[in-house]
Design a protein around this motif. Sequence first.
Motif, PDB file in Angstrom:
ATOM      1  N   GLN A 106       0.935  -1.080  -0.037  1.00 27.28           N
ATOM      2  CA  GLN A 106      -0.065  -0.049   0.207  1.00 27.28           C
ATOM      3  C   GLN A 106       1.048   1.029   0.205  1.00 27.28           C
ATOM      4  O   GLN A 106       1.817   1.466   0.863  1.00 27.28           O
ATOM      5  CB  GLN A 106      -1.011   0.114   1.263  1.00 27.28           C
ATOM      6  CG  GLN A 106      -1.834   1.130   1.268  1.00 27.28           C
ATOM      7  CD  GLN A 106      -2.873   1.091   2.323  1.00 27.28           C
ATOM      8  OE1 GLN A 106      -3.763   0.100   2.533  1.00 27.28           O
ATOM      9  NE2 GLN A 106      -3.053   2.033   3.267  1.00 27.28           N
ATOM     10  N   MET A 107       0.494   2.174  -0.887  1.00 26.77           N
ATOM     11  CA  MET A 107       1.318   3.404  -1.056  1.00 26.77           C
ATOM     12  C   MET A 107       0.683   4.727  -0.985  1.00 26.77           C
ATOM     13  O   MET A 107      -0.447   4.494  -1.621  1.00 26.77           O
ATOM     14  CB  MET A 107       2.434   3.151  -2.427  1.00 26.77           C
ATOM     15  CG  MET A 107       2.991   1.894  -2.203  1.00 26.77           C
ATOM     16  SD  MET A 107       4.420   1.857  -3.941  1.00 26.77           S
ATOM     17  CE  MET A 107       3.033   1.559  -5.141  1.00 26.77           C
ATOM     18  N   LEU A 108       1.322   5.616  -0.738  1.00 24.55           N
ATOM     19  CA  LEU A 108       0.834   6.991  -1.041  1.00 24.55           C
ATOM     20  C   LEU A 108       1.383   7.935  -2.160  1.00 24.55           C
ATOM     21  O   LEU A 108       2.918   7.884  -1.813  1.00 24.55           O
ATOM     22  CB  LEU A 108       0.938   7.861   0.251  1.00 24.55           C
ATOM     23  CG  LEU A 108       0.098   7.416   1.311  1.00 24.55           C
ATOM     24  CD1 LEU A 108       0.405   8.227   2.672  1.00 24.55           C
ATOM     25  CD2 LEU A 108      -1.496   7.168   1.184  1.00 24.55           C
ATOM     26  N   VAL A 109       0.758   8.149  -3.159  1.00 23.78           N
ATOM     27  CA  VAL A 109       1.443   8.822  -4.148  1.00 23.78           C
ATOM     28  C   VAL A 109       0.871  10.289  -4.219  1.00 23.78           C
ATOM     29  O   VAL A 109      -0.518  10.482  -4.586  1.00 23.78           O
ATOM     30  CB  VAL A 109       1.292   8.279  -5.507  1.00 23.78           C
ATOM     31  CG1 VAL A 109       2.104   8.697  -6.731  1.00 23.78           C
ATOM     32  CG2 VAL A 109       1.412   6.715  -5.381  1.00 23.78           C
ATOM     33  N   ARG A 110       1.712  11.594  -4.288  1.00 22.95           N
ATOM     34  CA  ARG A 110       1.028  12.864  -4.441  1.00 22.95           C
ATOM     35  C   ARG A 110       1.116  13.224  -5.926  1.00 22.95           C
ATOM     36  O   ARG A 110       2.126  12.965  -6.472  1.00 22.95           O
ATOM     37  CB  ARG A 110       1.989  13.675  -3.747  1.00 22.95           C
ATOM     38  CG  ARG A 110       1.573  15.007  -3.347  1.00 22.95           C
ATOM     39  CD  ARG A 110       0.305  15.331  -2.726  1.00 22.95           C
ATOM     40  NE  ARG A 110       0.021  16.774  -2.434  1.00 22.95           N
ATOM     41  CZ  ARG A 110      -1.256  17.048  -1.853  1.00 22.95           C
ATOM     42  NH1 ARG A 110      -1.845  16.131  -1.451  1.00 22.95           N
ATOM     43  NH2 ARG A 110      -1.454  18.203  -1.790  1.00 22.95           N
ATOM     44  N   VAL A 111       0.293  13.386  -6.576  1.00 19.17           N
ATOM     45  CA  VAL A 111      -0.170  14.061  -7.907  1.00 19.17           C
ATOM     46  C   VAL A 111      -0.809  15.304  -7.901  1.00 19.17           C
ATOM     47  O   VAL A 111      -1.309  15.673  -7.310  1.00 19.17           O
ATOM     48  CB  VAL A 111      -0.653  12.984  -8.761  1.00 19.17           C
ATOM     49  CG1 VAL A 111      -0.152  11.368  -8.489  1.00 19.17           C
ATOM     50  CG2 VAL A 111      -2.262  13.026  -8.286  1.00 19.17           C
ATOM     51  N   ARG A 112       0.072  15.708  -9.397  1.00 22.39           N
ATOM     52  CA  ARG A 112      -0.872  16.985  -9.645  1.00 22.39           C
ATOM     53  C   ARG A 112      -1.851  16.750 -10.811  1.00 22.39           C
ATOM     54  O   ARG A 112      -1.555  16.333 -11.853  1.00 22.39           O
ATOM     55  CB  ARG A 112       0.167  18.053 -10.012  1.00 22.39           C
ATOM     56  CG  ARG A 112      -0.527  19.437 -10.592  1.00 22.39           C
ATOM     57  CD  ARG A 112       0.653  20.332 -10.855  1.00 22.39           C
ATOM     58  NE  ARG A 112       0.916  20.971  -9.126  1.00 22.39           N
ATOM     59  CZ  ARG A 112       2.009  21.557  -8.924  1.00 22.39           C
ATOM     60  NH1 ARG A 112       2.736  22.264  -9.748  1.00 22.39           N
ATOM     61  NH2 ARG A 112       1.895  22.042  -7.598  1.00 22.39           N
ATOM     62  N   LEU A 113      -3.249  17.057 -10.704  1.00 26.16           N
ATOM     63  CA  LEU A 113      -3.857  17.156 -11.686  1.00 26.16           C
ATOM     64  C   LEU A 113      -4.054  18.156 -12.620  1.00 26.16           C
ATOM     65  O   LEU A 113      -3.647  19.261 -12.134  1.00 26.16           O
ATOM     66  CB  LEU A 113      -5.492  17.041 -11.189  1.00 26.16           C
ATOM     67  CG  LEU A 113      -5.830  15.773 -10.190  1.00 26.16           C
ATOM     68  CD1 LEU A 113      -7.169  16.054  -9.756  1.00 26.16           C
ATOM     69  CD2 LEU A 113      -5.424  14.533 -10.898  1.00 26.16           C
ATOM     70  N   PRO A 114      -4.107  18.103 -13.920  1.00 28.03           N
ATOM     71  CA  PRO A 114      -4.250  19.360 -14.967  1.00 28.03           C
ATOM     72  C   PRO A 114      -5.428  20.190 -14.566  1.00 28.03           C
ATOM     73  O   PRO A 114      -6.272  19.771 -13.921  1.00 28.03           O
ATOM     74  CB  PRO A 114      -4.255  18.479 -16.218  1.00 28.03           C
ATOM     75  CG  PRO A 114      -4.968  17.319 -15.957  1.00 28.03           C
ATOM     76  CD  PRO A 114      -4.494  16.712 -14.558  1.00 28.03           C
ATOM     77  N   SER A 115      -5.220  21.530 -14.932  1.00 28.30           N
ATOM     78  CA  SER A 115      -6.131  22.416 -14.618  1.00 28.30           C
ATOM     79  C   SER A 115      -7.563  22.188 -15.611  1.00 28.30           C
ATOM     80  O   SER A 115      -7.483  21.790 -16.803  1.00 28.30           O
ATOM     81  CB  SER A 115      -5.892  23.935 -14.702  1.00 28.30           C
ATOM     82  OG  SER A 115      -5.146  23.705 -16.273  1.00 28.30           O
ATOM     83  N   ALA A 116      -8.619  22.518 -14.964  1.00 31.05           N
ATOM     84  CA  ALA A 116      -9.934  22.180 -16.095  1.00 31.05           C
ATOM     85  C   ALA A 116     -10.030  23.326 -17.063  1.00 31.05           C
ATOM     86  O   ALA A 116      -9.511  24.237 -16.868  1.00 31.05           O
ATOM     87  CB  ALA A 116     -11.227  22.208 -15.222  1.00 31.05           C
ATOM     88  N   PRO A 117     -10.333  22.943 -18.059  1.00 35.57           N
ATOM     89  CA  PRO A 117     -10.504  23.823 -19.384  1.00 35.57           C
ATOM     90  C   PRO A 117     -11.385  25.006 -19.286  1.00 35.57           C
ATOM     91  O   PRO A 117     -12.187  24.948 -18.254  1.00 35.57           O
ATOM     92  CB  PRO A 117     -11.185  22.779 -20.500  1.00 35.57           C
ATOM     93  CG  PRO A 117     -11.761  21.994 -19.883  1.00 35.57           C
ATOM     94  CD  PRO A 117     -11.070  21.493 -18.583  1.00 35.57           C
ATOM     95  N   ARG A 118     -11.212  25.903 -19.597  1.00 34.43           N
ATOM     96  CA  ARG A 118     -11.922  27.450 -19.662  1.00 34.43           C
ATOM     97  C   ARG A 118     -13.147  27.186 -20.199  1.00 34.43           C
ATOM     98  O   ARG A 118     -13.694  26.681 -21.039  1.00 34.43           O
ATOM     99  CB  ARG A 118     -11.240  28.521 -20.325  1.00 34.43           C
ATOM    100  CG  ARG A 118     -11.965  29.909 -20.029  1.00 34.43           C
ATOM    101  CD  ARG A 118     -10.834  30.923 -20.427  1.00 34.43           C
ATOM    102  NE  ARG A 118      -9.606  30.848 -19.982  1.00 34.43           N
ATOM    103  CZ  ARG A 118      -8.525  31.656 -20.455  1.00 34.43           C
ATOM    104  NH1 ARG A 118      -8.894  32.473 -21.486  1.00 34.43           N
ATOM    105  NH2 ARG A 118      -7.445  31.571 -19.918  1.00 34.43           N
TER     106      ARG A 118
END
Length: 266
Positions: A106-118
């Motif tokens: 079991q692991m924790l992964v910190r990710v960045r989601l892309p910004s939502a489109p305008r």
Amino acid sequence: MDTGFRLFDVGRRIPDTGRSRRLVAIVFALALSTAGQTSSADDVAGTAPAAPSATLLRRLADDIAAHFQASGELLLDWQRPQPALARLAPDTALRILEYPAALAPQMLVRVRLPSAPRQPADPARAAPPPADITLVVRAQLWRDGWLLPEPAARGDPVLPSALGIKRFDALRDRDAVPADSGADLLFARALPAGRLLVWRDVIRRPLVRRGQSVEISAGEGALLVTLRGIAMEDAGRGETVRIRNPESRKEFTALVVSESRAEVRF
């Protein structure tokens, strides 16, 4: 349900005829069909979030496997639903901000989601910034291990050609011997058939034995020095061995590289 007509008034009985019974059966069948369609529509309109794309999960596994240079097939699964990922397209690339400290079940992964489109309705409004979230994943690292088809005696050589192959999860069976471990192994104890080999079942075949004269080489750059020493213990390929200088009686360690040969590395 209002069908637009009435079969009977309260207190009034329908004549018991074949035509009347067929009419009642048709009306009840129509009512049940309408109720089933309504229930299905409610299910479609439910609020349960869609499961994240399997493509995102595979790409995340490939990224983590490359980071740790993992040998085998790394498979990931969500520890819990991830509604924040449901809106993403399958070809979305998740940027990993923080990897787990090590591969684990079991692991924790910190990710960045892309910004939502305008939004087209308000083009002047700036798009929301990307969001950082922590994902909790379950992991399996599948590798090929050695399966013992017949009983083995202590001291017998481990012959890969005589062994079977069995898949194992290296994150849970951490002591299992991978099938790509090479030769130069001996059975450390008597073993029954049908056993998945683990490291305590085998030992490295000694290439250097205690009391044996060993050729030692040490070098740096173009300078190479060789001498003879006495091994103070048994050691196999890739293992360190204590060596005693017969003249000075001082001891040092060297790495076994082949039969009766070891190297001192700086």
